[in-house]
Design a protein around this motif. Structure first.
Motif, PDB file in Angstrom:
ATOM      1  N   ILE A   1       0.755  -1.095   0.150  1.00 20.32           N
ATOM      2  CA  ILE A   1       0.173   0.022   0.016  1.00 20.32           C
ATOM      3  C   ILE A   1       0.907   1.173  -0.014  1.00 20.32           C
ATOM      4  CG2 ILE A   1      -1.768   1.240   1.133  1.00 20.32           C
ATOM      5  CD1 ILE A   1      -2.383  -1.638   2.632  1.00 20.32           C
ATOM      6  N   HIS A   2       0.412   2.058  -1.120  1.00 15.13           N
ATOM      7  CA  HIS A   2       1.295   3.599  -0.914  1.00 15.13           C
ATOM      8  C   HIS A   2       0.282   4.555  -0.831  1.00 15.13           C
ATOM      9  CE1 HIS A   2       5.064   2.131  -3.620  1.00 15.13           C
ATOM     10  NE2 HIS A   2       4.618   1.516  -2.464  1.00 15.13           N
ATOM     11  N   ASP A   3       1.000   5.775  -0.304  1.00 14.80           N
ATOM     12  CA  ASP A   3      -0.040   6.646   0.114  1.00 14.80           C
ATOM     13  C   ASP A   3      -0.105   7.555  -1.185  1.00 14.80           C
ATOM     14  OD1 ASP A   3       2.328   8.296  -0.194  1.00 14.80           O
ATOM     15  OD2 ASP A   3       2.613   8.709   1.767  1.00 14.80           O
ATOM     16  N   ARG A   4      -0.904   8.921  -1.013  1.00 13.50           N
ATOM     17  CA  ARG A   4      -0.924   9.617  -2.352  1.00 13.50           C
ATOM     18  C   ARG A   4       0.288  10.341  -2.970  1.00 13.50           C
ATOM     19  NH1 ARG A   4      -4.125  11.634   1.958  1.00 13.50           N
ATOM     20  NH2 ARG A   4      -6.343  11.343   1.923  1.00 13.50           N
ATOM     21  N   ASP A   5       1.426  10.331  -2.124  1.00 13.18           N
ATOM     22  CA  ASP A   5       2.732  10.603  -2.972  1.00 13.18           C
ATOM     23  C   ASP A   5       3.606   9.403  -3.393  1.00 13.18           C
ATOM     24  OD1 ASP A   5       2.089  13.263  -2.184  1.00 13.18           O
ATOM     25  OD2 ASP A   5       2.986  13.200  -0.142  1.00 13.18           O
ATOM     26  N   GLY A   6       2.849   8.242  -3.457  1.00 17.97           N
ATOM     27  CA  GLY A   6       3.541   7.075  -3.990  1.00 17.97           C
ATOM     28  C   GLY A   6       4.639   6.494  -3.106  1.00 17.97           C
ATOM     29  N   GLN A   7       4.592   6.833  -1.752  1.00 14.94           N
ATOM     30  CA  GLN A   7       5.435   6.288  -0.740  1.00 14.94           C
ATOM     31  C   GLN A   7       4.633   5.279  -0.060  1.00 14.94           C
ATOM     32  OE1 GLN A   7       8.673   7.071  -0.654  1.00 14.94           O
ATOM     33  NE2 GLN A   7       8.256   8.537  -2.620  1.00 14.94           N
ATOM     34  N   PRO A   8       5.551   4.153   0.355  1.00 16.17           N
ATOM     35  CA  PRO A   8       4.623   3.049   1.177  1.00 16.17           C
ATOM     36  C   PRO A   8       4.307   3.667   2.491  1.00 16.17           C
ATOM     37  CG  PRO A   8       6.971   2.455   0.583  1.00 16.17           C
ATOM     38  CD  PRO A   8       6.871   3.896   0.218  1.00 16.17           C
ATOM     39  N   LEU A   9       2.985   3.180   3.141  1.00 15.11           N
ATOM     40  CA  LEU A   9       2.444   3.589   4.289  1.00 15.11           C
ATOM     41  C   LEU A   9       3.503   3.466   5.257  1.00 15.11           C
ATOM     42  CD1 LEU A   9      -1.105   3.011   3.971  1.00 15.11           C
ATOM     43  CD2 LEU A   9      -0.022   4.763   3.448  1.00 15.11           C
ATOM     44  N   LEU A  10       3.609   3.922   6.449  1.00 15.96           N
ATOM     45  CA  LEU A  10       4.611   3.749   7.485  1.00 15.96           C
ATOM     46  C   LEU A  10       4.122   2.630   8.313  1.00 15.96           C
ATOM     47  CD1 LEU A  10       4.686   7.555   8.994  1.00 15.96           C
ATOM     48  CD2 LEU A  10       6.158   6.279   7.563  1.00 15.96           C
ATOM     49  N   ALA A  11       5.074   1.854   8.807  1.00 15.71           N
ATOM     50  CA  ALA A  11       4.649   0.719   9.500  1.00 15.71           C
ATOM     51  C   ALA A  11       3.858   1.088  10.685  1.00 15.71           C
ATOM     52  CB  ALA A  11       5.957  -0.117   9.952  1.00 15.71           C
ATOM     53  N   GLY A  12       3.075   0.112  11.186  1.00 16.10           N
ATOM     54  CA  GLY A  12       2.089   0.399  12.159  1.00 16.10           C
ATOM     55  C   GLY A  12       0.717   1.147  11.880  1.00 16.10           C
ATOM     56  N   THR A  13       0.863   1.555  10.544  1.00 14.79           N
ATOM     57  CA  THR A  13      -0.650   2.431  10.287  1.00 14.79           C
ATOM     58  C   THR A  13      -1.840   1.409  10.261  1.00 14.79           C
ATOM     59  OG1 THR A  13       0.682   3.626   8.697  1.00 14.79           O
ATOM     60  CG2 THR A  13      -1.678   3.688   8.418  1.00 14.79           C
ATOM     61  N   PRO A  14      -2.794   1.856  11.399  1.00 12.58           N
ATOM     62  CA  PRO A  14      -3.754   0.943  11.210  1.00 12.58           C
ATOM     63  C   PRO A  14      -4.761   1.169  10.042  1.00 12.58           C
ATOM     64  CG  PRO A  14      -4.190   3.095  12.632  1.00 12.58           C
ATOM     65  CD  PRO A  14      -2.754   3.059  11.920  1.00 12.58           C
ATOM     66  N   PHE A  15      -5.585   0.115   9.699  1.00 12.23           N
ATOM     67  CA  PHE A  15      -6.456  -0.038   8.670  1.00 12.23           C
ATOM     68  C   PHE A  15      -7.572  -1.093   8.976  1.00 12.23           C
ATOM     69  CE2 PHE A  15      -3.234  -2.956   7.248  1.00 12.23           C
ATOM     70  CZ  PHE A  15      -4.175  -4.297   6.620  1.00 12.23           C
ATOM     71  N   ARG A  16      -8.833  -0.771   8.247  1.00 16.67           N
ATOM     72  CA  ARG A  16      -9.911  -1.775   8.263  1.00 16.67           C
ATOM     73  C   ARG A  16     -10.104  -2.173   6.907  1.00 16.67           C
ATOM     74  NH1 ARG A  16     -12.357  -2.327  13.303  1.00 16.67           N
ATOM     75  NH2 ARG A  16     -11.911  -0.387  14.922  1.00 16.67           N
ATOM     76  N   THR A  17     -10.550  -3.738   7.043  1.00 17.97           N
ATOM     77  CA  THR A  17     -11.076  -4.523   5.905  1.00 17.97           C
ATOM     78  C   THR A  17     -12.465  -4.151   5.351  1.00 17.97           C
ATOM     79  OG1 THR A  17     -11.026  -6.401   7.049  1.00 17.97           O
ATOM     80  CG2 THR A  17      -8.947  -5.782   6.145  1.00 17.97           C
ATOM     81  N   SER A  18     -12.869  -4.993   4.437  1.00 18.65           N
ATOM     82  CA  SER A  18     -14.325  -4.834   4.121  1.00 18.65           C
ATOM     83  C   SER A  18     -15.424  -5.192   4.961  1.00 18.65           C
ATOM     84  CB  SER A  18     -14.267  -5.665   2.691  1.00 18.65           C
ATOM     85  OG  SER A  18     -13.542  -5.189   1.711  1.00 18.65           O
ATOM     86  N   ASP A  19     -14.884  -6.142   5.905  1.00 20.65           N
ATOM     87  CA  ASP A  19     -15.640  -6.896   6.830  1.00 20.65           C
ATOM     88  C   ASP A  19     -15.380  -6.179   8.332  1.00 20.65           C
ATOM     89  OD1 ASP A  19     -13.146  -7.709   7.501  1.00 20.65           O
ATOM     90  OD2 ASP A  19     -13.492  -9.917   7.878  1.00 20.65           O
ATOM     91  N   GLY A  20     -14.552  -5.002   8.249  1.00 22.96           N
ATOM     92  CA  GLY A  20     -14.659  -4.181   9.544  1.00 22.96           C
ATOM     93  C   GLY A  20     -13.519  -4.669  10.547  1.00 22.96           C
ATOM     94  N   ALA A  21     -12.718  -5.608  10.237  1.00 27.29           N
ATOM     95  CA  ALA A  21     -11.606  -6.200  10.846  1.00 27.29           C
ATOM     96  C   ALA A  21     -10.458  -4.962  10.832  1.00 27.29           C
ATOM     97  CB  ALA A  21     -11.038  -7.437  10.416  1.00 27.29           C
ATOM     98  N   LEU A  22      -9.972  -5.127  12.216  1.00 28.61           N
ATOM     99  CA  LEU A  22      -8.897  -4.209  12.454  1.00 28.61           C
ATOM    100  C   LEU A  22      -7.408  -4.684  12.099  1.00 28.61           C
ATOM    101  CD1 LEU A  22      -7.636  -1.136  13.243  1.00 28.61           C
ATOM    102  CD2 LEU A  22      -7.760  -1.920  15.375  1.00 28.61           C
ATOM    103  N   SER A  23      -6.435  -4.041  11.224  1.00 32.00           N
ATOM    104  CA  SER A  23      -5.263  -4.789  11.020  1.00 32.00           C
ATOM    105  C   SER A  23      -4.211  -3.401  11.077  1.00 32.00           C
ATOM    106  CB  SER A  23      -5.200  -5.608   9.779  1.00 32.00           C
ATOM    107  OG  SER A  23      -3.861  -6.230   9.695  1.00 32.00           O
ATOM    108  N   TYR A  24      -3.064  -3.870  10.687  1.00 29.91           N
ATOM    109  CA  TYR A  24      -1.919  -2.737  10.746  1.00 29.91           C
ATOM    110  C   TYR A  24      -1.072  -3.105   9.557  1.00 29.91           C
ATOM    111  CZ  TYR A  24      -3.377  -1.817  15.547  1.00 29.91           C
ATOM    112  OH  TYR A  24      -4.428  -1.414  16.326  1.00 29.91           O
TER     113      TYR A  24
END
Length: 787
Positions: free
Chosen positions: A714-737
């Protein structure tokens, strides 16, 4: 220049004062003194309570009045200091008996030294061998069978089919057993004989068993049981393995400071725990019967240890104080069992009761009634401290208007090196046996003396363990008197290990009166974990010697082959042999063999198994004697299944495996091996513990499913990899990093997926990605932009 001037001034003033006379100050007033008051200084503090060096973590208001400290009664109870029931409000802790209080100003703590008698009793462990698992059962049916055929020997060529039909549900079990026999002798006799038909319901919450139909009466341990048809209500503690029915010792002590405690039973570590200051009791007791020794070791934070040795005696034949065991039955006596299907006699009433009056005394009583017979008795068992258990009982019978008496006395001691058991029974000539009366058939009433009960019976047995290297010696003496006849027998046995695996056993017996002597010498040597070789010689009472050699291999529970072969030779019988082979599969078990000696030879074969109906499906398996479990992996085949951490088989093409060897009411651990699953398969549950009702079965499901996963970058808007530890949720609402280099791992994906991530500046971004339809395994995707 200033320093000499100052020095001269000081010296001059001192010289002037030295010449003033001492009485020049006599007229001056005395210095002021503090005013006297009856009210000491009061300080209101917030301090942590520390009890016998144990920090409680509780900060409470404390009012200090000089050397006295006042704390609210509720706060003292919160740290388990016992007060009078009517104590409330502020309590002066220094006025409590034996309590010493110190104020720790630097730590803002109130240090309390409290005697053990006002601290609560701590109980470590539960009075249960294992936690209770509520037994369950599905609804279904099964058909057990045992097909047997024999040729030659006695009673000649024959074919038989034993069977059991069982219907089970949560509300009970209905079963019927019988046997079909086809004999090729006596003009080809054929017949079907019914054995038992019964319905059983078990109330495991209240420990009651209800039976209707054919059953065996539940009686006192030393009384004879009979077969009946009717109803029976009984207590059966075997359905509650979490309850310890016999008295066990409580090991008690006192900890003055926070400590760790260890309990050793007969040299083996039994339990560990943590103690707060105060008295404690340890009752997490392993299964032990007889005499033993307990060692309690307490250790504090300074490394100081206190070791206490406590001898004990556990008598499993007694009931714990307050427990009762009983059986009540009413119906008709079953006669000619095994030869006639429907043969019933007189009305029978039967009752038996055992009650733990105290932890050292259990009382017993029984009563039986038929129109021609009446019996009643009472007795008890008493523990003599560390010396063992003594028992006594008296029974009165009345048959055909004649009364008879039976008395019994016994003693039992069981220790680590010594075991001793003695029983003596005396009967009057008119005492009648209940089983003998019941089984007298349709014949006229017989005299009580015709039931052939011995007038006197004495049995003494002992065993002495000489150590692991020297073995064990056992002796037995039996003395039975019947009218004018007396039979006495004495035997001596010795067994010991030889090396690490070989066992040696010797036995000799002699009948007094006729001088007959028998002896045996036998050696057993294991070959691996499932095979063994046995050899030996024996001498029968006729003085003839016989040699024997044999080999046996146990049949694996999960399936495979086993068997045995035995050869013996004597002068009169020649060579005698016995051999059989067993093949066990998931669906049935097959055995075949032969045995015989000079002039007599028999060949036989046997097939046994079960047909089970559960959940609308039919299964074949080995014979189900008690309960069974049907394991489901949701249609996935060849998944290894474990029972009590042992691989017992693998699921079939339907993803099912039936486990026929399950003990009812005992928690059974069932699992699957996740490491054996293909990389594209997973299960959210890999282990379960369950208990089953008697005679029942249930399905245990493991949700095995095909793994659909992906590793995405996953890259951000500037084309750089997201920082390690960035939280995100998937389609089913599960939390991951997010991991390093913007890499994330996702499972249970669909064909169209999205994620929503929270960036470091607090804003959110989303990204979408797709997987090909029908994809399985782990895909690599990216980089994808999170916009």
């Amino acid at each position: 220049m200033a320093r000499p001037f100052l020095l001269h001034s000081i010296l001059g003033g001192a010289a002037f004062l030295s010449v003033i006379p001492a009485d020049a100050y006599a007229d001056l007033p005395a210095p002021p003194r503090p005013a006297k008051t009856d009210h000491p200084m009061v300080m209101k503090l917030n301090l942590e309570l520390v009890v016998n060096q144990a920090a409680t973590g509780l900060v409470v208001p404390v009012e200090a009045r000089g050397s006295h400290f006042f704390v609210d009664a509720q706060d003292l109870r919160s740290v388990h200091i016992q007060l009078e029931p009517n104590s409330s409000g502020q309590v002066d802790v220094t006025s409590l008996p034996g309590v010493i209080a110190h104020y720790d100003g630097s730590g803002q703590r109130l240090l309390l030294e409290v005697p053990a008698d006002i601290l609560p009793l701590q109980t470590i462990g539960m009075l249960s061998r294992q936690p209770r698992i509520v037994a369950e059962s599905g609804t279904g049916a099964l058909f057990n069978y045992n097909l047997y055929a024999a040729r030659g020997g006695q009673p000649g060529d024959q074919f038989s089919l034993w069977n059991e039909v069982r219907l089970f549900a949560p509300f009970g079990v209905l079963r019927s057993t019988g046997n079909y026999l086809h004999s090729f002798e006596d003009f080809g006799q054929r017949r079907f004989l019914r054995y038992d038909t019964s319905f059983t319901y078990v109330d495991d919450l209240h420990i009651r068993t209800y039976e209707a139909g054919d059953f065996i009466t539940r009686t006192l341990p030393r009384s004879g049981a009979v077969r009946m048809a009717g109803v029976q209500l009984s207590r059966n503690f075997s359905i509650r393995p979490d309850i310890i029915t016999y008295p066990i010792p409580d090991f008690s002590g006192t900890a003055t400071v926070p400590s760790a405690v260890d309990l050793f039973i007969n040299g083996h570590h039994s339990m560990s725990g943590s103690l707060n200051p105060g008295p404690f009791t340890l009752n997490d007791f392993p299964y032990v019967n007889g005499a033993g020794s307990a060692v309690i070791v307490t250790s504090d934070a300074q490394g100081r240890r206190i070791t206490t040795n406590i001898p004990f005696y556990v008598a499993s034949s007694l009931l714990r104080q307050g427990l009762s065991d009983y059986a009540l039955s009413a119906g008709f006596a079953r006669k000619n069992y095994g030869s006639r299907a429907f043969s019933y006699g007189d009305v029978v009433l039967n009752a038996a009761l055992r009650h733990g009056l105290t932890d050292w005394l259990t009382v017993e009583s029984e009563g039986r009634y038929t129109p021609s017979f009446l019996l009643g008795g009472a007795g008890g068992l008493m523990q003599l401290g560390q010396l063992g258990v003594v028992e006594a009982s008296a029974t009165i019978s009345r048959y055909q208007g004649t009364a008879g008496v039976q008395t019994r006395i016994g003693y039992q001691y069981s220790g680590r090196q010594l075991g001793l058991m003695m029983n003596h029974i005396r009967r009057s000539s008119d005492f009648a046996d209940f089983a003998g009366v019941i089984h007298s058939g349709n014949r006229p009433l017989l005299p009580a003396t015709n039931f052939s009960l011995p007038r006197r019976e004495t049995q003494i047995s002992s065993s002495v363990t000489l150590g692991n290297e020297l073995g064990t010696i056992s002796t037995t003496y039996i003395d039975i008197s019947r009218k004018e006849r007396r039979h006495r027998l004495a035997s001596l046995s010795y067994s010991r290990p030889i090396g690490r695996n070989i066992s040696l056993m010797m036995n000799a017996s002699r009948e007094f009166g006729n001088g007959r002597t028998a002896a045996m010498l036998q050696m057993v040597m294991p070959l691996g974990s499932s095979s063994s070789v046995i050899s030996g010689v024996e001498r029968n009472t006729g003085g003839e010697w016989r040699g024997r050699v044999g080999y046996s291999r146990a049949t694996p529970l999960e399936g495979g082959y086993g068997g045995r072969i035995d050869l013996g030779r004597s002068r009169s019988e020649g060579t005698a042999y016995r051999a059989d082979i067993t093949m066990r599969t998931d669906a049935f078990q097959v055995q075949a063999g032969a045995y015989g000696q000079r002039g007599s030879h028999t060949q036989w074969a046997e097939v046994s198994g079960s047909v089970v109906m559960l959940g609308g499906q039919a299964f074949t398996s080995n014979r189900v004697n008690d309960a069974f479990i049907l394991v489901s992996t949701d249609g996935f085949a060849n998944v290894p299944v474990l029972q009590e951490n042992r691989v017992i088989g693998a699921t079939n093409q339907r993803g099912l495996l039936l486990l026929p060897h399950v003990s009812a009411y005992y928690g059974t651990k069932i699992g699957i091996d996740p490491l054996s699953l293909p990389t594209d398969m997973t299960s959210s549950v890999i282990e379960q513990r369950t208990a089953l009702r008697m005679g029942g079965g249930k399905m245990v499901r493991f949700p095995v499913q095909r793994l659909v996963a992906a590793t995405i970058i996953i890259h951000d808007r500037d084309g750089q990899p997201l920082l390690a530890g960035t939280p995100f949720r998937t389609s089913d609402g599960a939390l991951s990093y997010v991991g390093w280099d913007g890499i994330a791992y996702l499972e249970q994906l669909s064909s169209d997926n999205y994620i929503s991530a929270t960036l470091q500046d607090g804003t959110e971004c989303t990204a979408r990605f797709t997987l090909p339809a029908g994809h399985s395994g782990t895909a690599s995707i990216g980089p994808i932009a999170c916009q």
